[in-house]
Write a protein that holds these residues in place. Structure first.
Motif: not given
Length: 422
Positions: A34, A38-39, A42, A45-46, A122, A141-145
């Motif tokens: 990230g 984008t991080a 994320a 969301e994490f 991301a 970003s959600t997929d990264m989380a």
């Protein structure tokens, strides 16, 4: 039916003997990436997912490179969120000012990503690492989380287009010209959700920097990923930079491809992508005299040492045309240092260009090179959409470092072939 390179990597990461295009799989991840844009979402969301610790502190990379060095208070806050999370999670691969670089140049250079990996990031240009023979692709970003929490990601296994490269490119023709030529041929959706898989004897004529550029811009053809075979050049790069073991995969002889396209590299000319789409391409020979205002050489696409050397080869002993703002961005601190050692930075400054610390700033119209109303730029970046680098009436012409440097000297879109020999 056999499997492609990408399909073999995916099968290995789900513990199956085989997968087929269209299958839905949950693959184990080797790296989650990230940046400062984008991080932070994320990370939010994490926390919402109940995440307490990342799945593996060595398999997450955070790189503040888009608005760093911080251009304003908001970007400083974004980087602060990343920094606190990275230190709180004891993340190994966190790179900030002084050791940072543009993420997609930095991770291969540090040996953090290797052949055979499955990598999500991301950022859409995460597909860069396919140059090493890895499966890498951009996510939200959600997929990264979710990746940071579980170490896994869902994928639909992509089908593939095979690009068989033959013969040797002409002088001044680079990976950037080749990928622009291909995108111009198939269109920005020509490889939609497919792998762009390269093979053929022509691959041997491409440096690793050429391959990074071509894999980087797979997304500009709508591809899920781009991927190159692991050959002696790849192995040499991995040995030089790598800290981890790697795995190489070759496609089956009966691998199923949607298309097989042969590309004669010897017939490709320096190529420029006109506004406002990467597939709006023209050979340099067919381009009228178009005056420009700015030149940008750098980015995750063309900020590596070969790009610096090529730009310096053109600019050495010459001056940038009056009024042409020429901005050069080495992609990492290591590349910057190498350019200093080789005298390239001196050449750039003496020519009238400026040199910046590594940053993505001008590529996305963030900072350090914003275009005003009606201005035109030749850029070695990867996108030329409306408003991408500034005002919505500005225009971006995508090109190689050679064409960009020659254009800076001429004051209009040009090729080194037309400059006086020095």
């Amino acid at each position: 039916m056999g499997m492609t390179m990408t399909q073999k990597i995916m099968a290995a990461h789900v513990g199956k003997e085989s997968v087929t295009a269209g299958d839905f799989i949950e693959a184990n991840l080797d790296m989650v990436l990230g940046n400062d844009i984008t991080a932070p979402p994320a990370i939010s969301e994490f926390k919402k997912m109940g995440g307490r610790n990342v799945f593996h502190k060595d398999k997450v990379a955070l790189v503040p490179d888009h608005f760093a060095p911080n251009k304003d208070i908001k970007s400083a806050q974004q980087c602060k969120i990343m920094r606190e999370f990275a230190y709180g999670q004891n993340i190994t691969n966190y790179f900030e000012i002084g050791e940072m670089g543009i993420e997609h140049a930095l991770l291969p250079e540090k040996g953090i990503v290797v052949a055979g990996d499955v990598i999500i990031g991301a950022d859409s240009h995460t597909c860069t690492y396919g140059a090493l023979g890895a499966f890498s692709t951009g996510v939200g970003s959600t997929d990264m989380a979710a990746g940071m929490v579980t170490g896994k990601a869902w994928f639909k296994v992509p089908s593939a287009i095979s690009f068989v490269l033959c013969n040797k490119p002409q002088e001044w023709v680079t990976g950037k010209d080749i990928i622009l030529h291909i995108i111009g041929m198939i269109g920005v959706d020509g490889a939609r959700y497919r792998s762009m898989e390269y093979s053929g004897e022509g691959v041997a004529y491409l440096s690793m920097d050429d391959r990074f550029t071509m894999a980087n811009m797979a997304i500009e053809a709508g591809a899920k990923n781009g991927i190159f075979p692991v050959d002696h050049l790849t192995e040499e790069y991995l040995r030089e930079h790598g800290k981890r073991k790697w795995s190489s995969y070759t496609p089956d002889e009966d691998a199923d491809y949607d298309k097989i396209i042969e590309i004669d590299l010897s017939q490709i000319r320096p190529t420029v992508s006109f506004p406002h789409s990467p597939d709006n391409t023209y050979k340099i020979d067919d381009i009228p005299k178009i005056s420009i205002d700015q030149v940008v050489i750098g980015s995750c696409t063309n900020g590596r040492i070969e790009d610096m050397r090529m730009a310096a080869r053109v600019l050495k002993g010459r001056k940038v045309a009056k009024g042409i703002r020429t901005i050069i961005f080495p992609a990492t601190q290591s590349i910057y240092l190498q350019a200093i050692k080789e005298g390239l930075i001196e050449i750039f400054i003496e020519s009238g260009a400026i040199v910046s610390t590594p940053t993505c700033g001008p590529c996305l119209g963030g900072h350090m090179g914003i275009l005003a109303e009606g201005e035109k730029a030749v850029s070695t970046t990867n996108r030329n959409f409306v408003g991408r680098m500034g005002h919505h009436t500005s225009e971006i012409y995508l090109a190689s470092p050679a064409v960009a440097a020659a254009s800076a000297v001429s004051g209009y879109i040009d090729t080194p072939e037309n400059l006086e020999v020095i």
